[in-house]
Write a protein that holds these residues in place. Structure first.
Motif, PDB file in Angstrom:
ATOM      1  N   UNK A  77       0.823  -1.210   0.000  1.00 19.40           N
ATOM      2  CA  UNK A  77       0.000   0.000   0.000  1.00 19.40           C
ATOM      3  C   UNK A  77       0.857   1.260   0.000  1.00 19.40           C
ATOM      4  N   UNK A  78       2.084   1.175   0.498  1.00 15.00           N
ATOM      5  CA  UNK A  78       2.975   2.345   0.508  1.00 15.00           C
ATOM      6  C   UNK A  78       3.436   2.731  -0.893  1.00 15.00           C
ATOM      7  N   UNK A  79       3.368   1.791  -1.830  1.00 19.75           N
ATOM      8  CA  UNK A  79       3.694   2.038  -3.239  1.00 19.75           C
ATOM      9  C   UNK A  79       5.064   2.685  -3.444  1.00 19.75           C
ATOM     10  N   UNK A  80       6.028   2.266  -2.606  1.00 16.82           N
ATOM     11  CA  UNK A  80       7.387   2.750  -2.771  1.00 16.82           C
ATOM     12  C   UNK A  80       7.656   4.115  -2.169  1.00 16.82           C
ATOM     13  N   UNK A  81       6.661   4.730  -1.552  1.00 19.89           N
ATOM     14  CA  UNK A  81       6.856   6.049  -0.939  1.00 19.89           C
ATOM     15  C   UNK A  81       7.570   5.876   0.399  1.00 19.89           C
ATOM     16  N   UNK A  82       8.671   6.578   0.648  1.00 19.25           N
ATOM     17  CA  UNK A  82       9.364   6.460   1.934  1.00 19.25           C
ATOM     18  C   UNK A  82       8.468   6.900   3.094  1.00 19.25           C
TER      19      UNK A  82
END
Length: 311
Positions: A77-82
């Motif tokens: 769910x974070x889709x690669x976002x730090x």
């Protein structure tokens, strides 16, 4: 017209720039709302439109462990976002509002230093207040300009969603996840053990091996009912704090009504979310970042399966 797509985030052209002969403050976005309203989802949606990193401001999600009970956003769910301050703290220690203020100030400074947008998201409004309205030195307000987005859902609708979400957590293994955190002495006052979903199982864990199956199921259902009730009580308190920040402390907070999304969760949920929440939020943030930017922005989120859980 500006189209925001995954992997095509727009540059933050005015972060830290000179304007009228003086340095403009760095900019920060804050996403707030009651538990289950969709804060985490919106923060990631925005980070696909603007180059951003996310700082968690939920005091319970800051702890390591209990990912199901605390409903942490998953890696997928974070889709690669730090993400920062998420699942990083020792579960047996207390993570205070002052701890959050110090850690989040450091994170915001590091993120803006990378010329990216800090998005602070979470339901612990007392922690947000400690950061933004610090009475000692106003370290945040002296350096940063912030924009608040409030994802709101009408309480009758949110109550139904919370009940459904607890049932989903139960099916995902909540009981076995909580079991190692059972305290025979009933001490749930420190660390992650304070999380809703831990003390409510105390009676069940104490008696499950001593009673028949029917009684065991009754104890389990009682625990689940308490979790639902306590989660709704938390939501009411969170909403009261948001209204206080808006009406008493005069924070300028943009309200996004997500009620239609939750009222009809099976009727084109992604389209409804984008129409009522993600797109209006992207417009607000674009205006905040680019000053003269108008409403000529189209938010084009990734194609995702129908959502069953919002955080």
């Amino acid at each position: 017209m500006l189209t925001c797509r995954v992997g095509q985030a727009q540059p933050l052209i005015n972060v830290g720039c000179m304007q009228s002969g003086k340095m403009e403050k760095e900019k920060v976005v804050v996403v707030m709302g009651a538990t289950g309203a969709g804060k985490s989802r919106l923060s990631v949606d925005l980070a696909t439109c603007f180059p951003a990193e996310i700082i968690n401001s939920d005091k319970i999600q800051a702890y390591e462990g209990l990912d199901i009970v605390t409903n942490k956003i998953s890696k997928e769910e974070q889709r690669g976002v730090p993400h920062h301050i998420l699942g990083t703290q020792n579960p047996d220690t207390d993570f205070t509002a002052l701890d959050f203020r110090d850690m989040s100030l450091w994170a915001v400074d590091a993120i803006t230093g990378r010329r990216r947008l800090p998005i602070i998201v979470g339901g612990s409004n007392s922690y947000l207040e400690a950061l933004i309205d610090d009475d000692d030195d106003y370290a945040f307000r002296s350096r940063y300009e912030f924009c608040c987005l409030w994802v709101d859902v009408a309480m009758p609708v949110l109550r139904r969603h919370v009940a459904d979400r607890v049932e989903q957590m139960l099916g995902n293994g909540m009981v076995e996840e909580v079991r190692p955190f059972f305290s025979p002495h009933g001490d749930y006052s420190n660390g992650v053990r304070r999380a809703i979903g831990v003390p409510e199982f105390h009676r069940y864990f104490r008696r499950e091996g001593l009673v028949d199956e029917q009684t065991r199921l009754s104890l389990l259902q009682r625990s689940v009912s308490e979790i639902k009730a306590n989660t709704c009580q938390l939501a009411v308190k969170q909403l009261a704090k948001i209204r206080r920040l808006r009406n008493v402390k005069r924070w300028h907070i943009h309200r996004l009504d997500a009620t239609p999304v939750f009222a009809n969760p099976r009727h084109h949920p992604n389209h409804s979310w984008n129409h009522h929440v993600a797109h209006p939020a992207a417009i607000i943030v674009a205006r905040f970042l680019y000053n003269s930017f108008s409403s000529h922005l189209r938010f084009t989120p990734p194609v995702m399966p129908p959502a069953t859980c919002y955080t």
